[in-house]
Design an enzyme around this catalytic site. Structure first.
Site, PDB file in Angstrom:
ATOM      1  N   TYR A  92       9.742  -3.828  -9.373  1.00 17.28           N
ATOM      2  CA  TYR A  92       8.097  -3.390  -9.918  1.00 17.28           C
ATOM      3  C   TYR A  92       7.416  -2.699  -9.133  1.00 17.28           C
ATOM      4  O   TYR A  92       6.707  -1.671  -9.693  1.00 17.28           O
ATOM      5  CB  TYR A  92       7.439  -4.760 -10.141  1.00 17.28           C
ATOM      6  CG  TYR A  92       5.879  -4.611 -10.123  1.00 17.28           C
ATOM      7  CD1 TYR A  92       5.322  -4.024 -11.504  1.00 17.28           C
ATOM      8  CD2 TYR A  92       4.855  -5.021  -9.324  1.00 17.28           C
ATOM      9  CE1 TYR A  92       3.865  -3.912 -11.609  1.00 17.28           C
ATOM     10  CE2 TYR A  92       3.679  -4.917  -9.301  1.00 17.28           C
ATOM     11  CZ  TYR A  92       3.203  -4.228 -10.587  1.00 17.28           C
ATOM     12  OH  TYR A  92       1.646  -3.969 -10.660  1.00 17.28           O
ATOM     13  N   CYS A 129       0.704  -1.020   0.126  1.00 20.42           N
ATOM     14  CA  CYS A 129       0.094   0.087   0.239  1.00 20.42           C
ATOM     15  C   CYS A 129       0.976   1.294   0.033  1.00 20.42           C
ATOM     16  O   CYS A 129       1.985   1.280  -0.002  1.00 20.42           O
ATOM     17  CB  CYS A 129      -0.748   0.105   1.193  1.00 20.42           C
ATOM     18  SG  CYS A 129      -1.734  -1.485   1.367  1.00 20.42           S
ATOM     19  N   GLY A 136      -1.749   0.943  -4.627  1.00 17.32           N
ATOM     20  CA  GLY A 136      -2.774   0.465  -4.328  1.00 17.32           C
ATOM     21  C   GLY A 136      -4.053   1.035  -4.946  1.00 17.32           C
ATOM     22  O   GLY A 136      -3.988   2.476  -4.935  1.00 17.32           O
ATOM     23  N   ASN A 192       1.481   0.002   5.558  1.00 18.70           N
ATOM     24  CA  ASN A 192       1.947  -0.740   4.474  1.00 18.70           C
ATOM     25  C   ASN A 192       2.717  -1.812   4.778  1.00 18.70           C
ATOM     26  O   ASN A 192       3.892  -1.582   5.612  1.00 18.70           O
ATOM     27  CB  ASN A 192       2.893   0.226   3.682  1.00 18.70           C
ATOM     28  CG  ASN A 192       3.517  -0.603   2.552  1.00 18.70           C
ATOM     29  OD1 ASN A 192       4.505  -0.081   1.996  1.00 18.70           O
ATOM     30  ND2 ASN A 192       2.935  -1.672   2.026  1.00 18.70           N
ATOM     31  N   GLY A 193       2.342  -3.043   4.487  1.00 16.31           N
ATOM     32  CA  GLY A 193       3.071  -4.235   4.882  1.00 16.31           C
ATOM     33  C   GLY A 193       2.195  -5.471   5.419  1.00 16.31           C
ATOM     34  O   GLY A 193       0.896  -5.313   4.958  1.00 16.31           O
TER      35      GLY A 193
HETATM   36  O1  LIG Z   1       2.893 -12.497 -14.533  1.00 19.10           O
HETATM   37  P1  LIG Z   1       1.864 -11.326 -14.088  1.00 19.10           P
HETATM   38  O2  LIG Z   1       1.160 -11.952 -12.930  1.00 19.10           O
HETATM   39  O3  LIG Z   1       1.004 -10.961 -15.116  1.00 19.10           O
HETATM   40  O4  LIG Z   1       2.761 -10.215 -13.326  1.00 19.10           O
HETATM   41  C1  LIG Z   1       3.846  -9.423 -13.917  1.00 19.10           C
HETATM   42  C2  LIG Z   1       3.132  -8.476 -14.840  1.00 19.10           C
HETATM   43  O5  LIG Z   1       2.248  -7.515 -13.995  1.00 19.10           O
HETATM   44  C3  LIG Z   1       3.197  -6.109 -13.724  1.00 19.10           C
HETATM   45  O6  LIG Z   1       2.522  -5.349 -14.814  1.00 19.10           O
HETATM   46  P2  LIG Z   1       1.178  -4.253 -14.197  1.00 19.10           P
HETATM   47  O7  LIG Z   1       0.365  -4.217 -15.276  1.00 19.10           O
HETATM   48  O8  LIG Z   1       0.643  -4.507 -12.922  1.00 19.10           O
HETATM   49  O9  LIG Z   1       1.838  -2.751 -14.170  1.00 19.10           O
HETATM   50  P3  LIG Z   1       2.748  -2.029 -15.102  1.00 19.10           P
HETATM   51  O10 LIG Z   1       1.932  -1.262 -15.883  1.00 19.10           O
HETATM   52  O11 LIG Z   1       3.494  -1.065 -14.163  1.00 19.10           O
HETATM   53  O12 LIG Z   1       3.832  -2.821 -15.813  1.00 19.10           O
HETATM   54  C4  LIG Z   1       4.538  -6.476 -14.056  1.00 19.10           C
HETATM   55  O13 LIG Z   1       5.139  -5.542 -14.605  1.00 19.10           O
HETATM   56  C5  LIG Z   1       4.327  -7.544 -15.104  1.00 19.10           C
HETATM   57  O14 LIG Z   1       4.214  -6.959 -16.507  1.00 19.10           O
HETATM   58  N1  LIG Z   2      -0.274  -4.018   0.939  1.00 18.65           N
HETATM   59  C1  LIG Z   2      -0.178  -3.637   1.967  1.00 18.65           C
HETATM   60  O1  LIG Z   2       0.690  -2.949   2.419  1.00 18.65           O
HETATM   61  C2  LIG Z   2      -1.650  -4.073   2.727  1.00 18.65           C
HETATM   62  C3  LIG Z   2      -1.573  -3.622   4.197  1.00 18.65           C
HETATM   63  C4  LIG Z   2      -2.511  -4.320   5.038  1.00 18.65           C
HETATM   64  N2  LIG Z   2      -2.042  -5.583   5.221  1.00 18.65           N
HETATM   65  C5  LIG Z   2      -3.815  -4.652   4.104  1.00 18.65           C
HETATM   66  O2  LIG Z   2      -4.200  -5.696   3.754  1.00 18.65           O
HETATM   67  O3  LIG Z   2      -4.851  -3.688   4.244  1.00 18.65           O
HETATM   68 MG   LIG Z   3       3.872  -4.675 -16.282  1.00 21.08          MG
END
Ligand SMILES: O=P(O)(O)OC[C@H]1O[C@H](OP(=O)(O)OP(=O)(O)O)[C@H](O)[C@@H]1O
Ligand SMILES: NC(=O)CC[C@H](N)C(=O)O
Ligand SMILES: [Mg+2]
Length: 504
Positions: free
Chosen positions: A256, A2, A28, A101-102
């Site tokens: 990422y 988050c 998020g 976050n976490g």
């Molecule tokens: O193997 P998967 O489960 O598909 O996950 C990996 C993919 O998901 C993410 O992209 P995302 O669309 O979330 O965001 P981005 O636009 O920042 O690349 C990441 O950059 C990869 O492209």
């Molecule tokens: N991604 C997160 O940091 C999530 C915070 C918290 N564990 C929730 O689920 O709301």
């Molecule tokens: Mg991507």
């Protein structure tokens, strides 16, 4: 992962919190919330949705006060229900609000202890509500009025009780803003400041990019185990509160999660991603010195930085063969496989002429469930590619994450139990190449060699908190696989409990 933010300023903080949450949106997309404090009274607005949809003018007008915290949520515990959106609030002692976050790895045990020993009630399945109650209970042991040292003592005991990954911001009514980071520093949090004629203003945020947008300058990261307390006069108090702090920030932030324009633990995320591209190009040269790649194409958005650098180091043309629909968010953090699958196609479209009769190397930052790459490879073939090679700027993701990224079930990870070559076959690539873990680590560490290490658990299955065993992972998988989550969300759809003073 988050996004969290907290501000103490000389004027109302609602707008600055809103602006910061907007640039933390990539952390998020499910829910957002802001809680402010004016003369000891809290004002809250939180709901499911994107920042721009959750806060209307009528809400902003009611978010009064010179101190406040905000949150964008990507659920990793409990359900996606609005009742589990953040910030959370408890009225005793003093009135405390918290955004987290976490993920706590011992929240089940803590929930029990809170009930039987501390006599406190937890009303959701959110580990963040647990963290807030542990903090509140420990703060309640101090004598009124609180000193900065009392607050740090309470956080010391929070660190002793809570395990897992947590970066948190909290407001204590009548006292000020607190920020703290778990003893391994798994999740990020930075301190920023802005000069103002009435005195310096401070911000705590998940990423430095949140400071940039509001004209705050980056002071530094909060160290693993450290706590920062900014009192209502704007005085900053800091203390190391962990008995054994040892930095292991999550390396997936650099792969990422984080925005490339953020600086995290002394590392420019952008530069780390460039170096990932360089290292991967070197590996390609070693393994396929006579490769027949005609063009390198990134899979927008996150892989762009490393793909461009990879192409340059390989001496191959770089082209934008996929165009991203700017109105579709990140697919990996969307809830539910159906939605993720559908959104990849809505998000990305191929420009046929970049593929026709070419051997293309597609580059992504990572492959997790394989949702993106499977569809993308098919799109490349449909667009007329001769051969489709696939490169991942991160190593194979083979193990669940327990520290705040929603990858709870090993069987949902495409590389779990498979060799790199097998993954290539599963996703339909003519050749598959992954980054080596040591290259990823060196790409990130180069800029800050003093870092002790990283949490690389999704790649190597080594969990830095030392409390994760096969029973824990089995329980997590049963509770949080896609089907189970869907069921929990349905169950939570109607019944909510809020302490919200500002209804819709
Ligand atoms: O193997 P998967 O489960 O598909 O996950 C990996 C993919 O998901 C993410 O992209 P995302 O669309 O979330 O965001 P981005 O636009 O920042 O690349 C990441 O950059 C990869 O492209
Ligand atoms: N991604 C997160 O940091 C999530 C915070 C918290 N564990 C929730 O689920 O709301
Ligand atoms: Mg991507």
């Amino acid at each position: 992962m988050c996004g969290i933010v907290g501000v103490v300023a000389n004027g109302h903080v609602n707008q600055v919190l809103f602006d910061s949450l907007t640039v933390l949106q990539h952390r998020g997309q499910d829910a957002a919330g802001i809680m402010t404090c004016q003369q000891g009274r809290f004002f809250l607005r939180k709901s499911n949705g994107l920042v721009r949809d959750v806060f209307r003018t009528r809400h902003m007008k009611r978010l009064l006060g010179n101190m406040g915290i905000g949150h964008v949520r990507y659920p990793t515990a409990g359900s996606s229900s609005e009742a589990e959106s953040q910030p959370f609030y408890v009225n005793s002692p003093y009135g405390i609000a918290l955004a987290h976050n976490g993920n706590l790895t011992n929240s089940a045990q803590l929930t029990q202890d809170l009930f039987t020993t501390d006599l406190r009630h937890i009303n959701t399945n959110s580990d963040s509500e647990v963290l807030l109650n542990v903090f509140a209970h420990e703060l309640g042991k101090q004598v009124h009025p609180l000193s900065a040292e009392d607050i740090f003592d309470a956080i010391r005991r929070v660190h002793r009780r809570c395990l897992g990954g947590y970066a948190a911001v909290a407001m204590i009514s009548g006292y000020g803003l607190v920020g703290f980071r778990d003893p391994h520093g798994i999740r990020p949090i930075v301190l920023g400041k802005r000069d103002h004629e009435q005195g310096t203003e401070y911000m705590l945020a998940s990423e430095s990019v949140a400071l940039d947008v509001a004209d705050f300058e980056l002071v530094r990261d909060i160290a693993p185990g450290e706590a920062i307390f900014i009192d209502l006069e704007g005085k900053v108090h800091t203390r190391q509160c962990a008995d054994h702090a040892k930095g292991h920030p999550c390396i997936f932030e650099h792969v990422y999660l984080a925005r490339p324009d953020s600086i995290m633990d002394g590392i420019h995320v952008y530069r780390a991603r460039m170096r990932m591209g360089e290292r991967l190009a070197e590996k390609i040269k070693r393994e396929r010195p006579n490769h027949d790649i005609d063009v390198v194409i990134p899979i927008p958005d996150t892989s762009r930085t490393s793909a461009l650098e990879l192409a340059q180091h390989l001496g191959v043309t770089f082209r934008e063969g996929f165009i991203k629909n700017r109105y579709i968010g990140r697919t990996f953090i969307m809830p539910g496989q159906q939605l993720r699958k559908k959104s990849v196609r809505q998000k990305l479209n191929a420009i046929d002429l970049e593929f026709k009769d070419k051997n293309v190397l597609l580059v992504d930052d990572s492959i997790v469930r394989g949702t993106t790459c499977k569809q993308i490879i098919q799109m490349a073939r449909d667009a007329g590619a001769k051969k489709v090679f696939f490169a991942s700027a991160a190593p194979a993701v083979r193990y669940p994450n327990v520290y705040g990224i929603d990858m709870p079930a090993a069987h949902e990870l495409i590389a779990h139990g498979h060799t790199d070559e097998e993954v290539g076959e599963l996703i339909g690539a003519d050749w598959m190449i992954y980054q080596e873990l040591e290259d990823l680590i060196s790409a990130c560490r180069e800029e800050n060699p003093s870092l002790e290490g990283f949490d690389c658990s999704v790649f190597n299955g080594e969990y830095v908190t030392g409390d994760i065993d096969s029973h824990y992972l089995a329980r997590l998988e049963a509770e949080r696989n896609d089907a189970a989550k869907h069921q929990e969300d349905e169950d939570n759809a109607v019944i909510d409990l809020h302490n919200d003073s500002s209804a819709d």
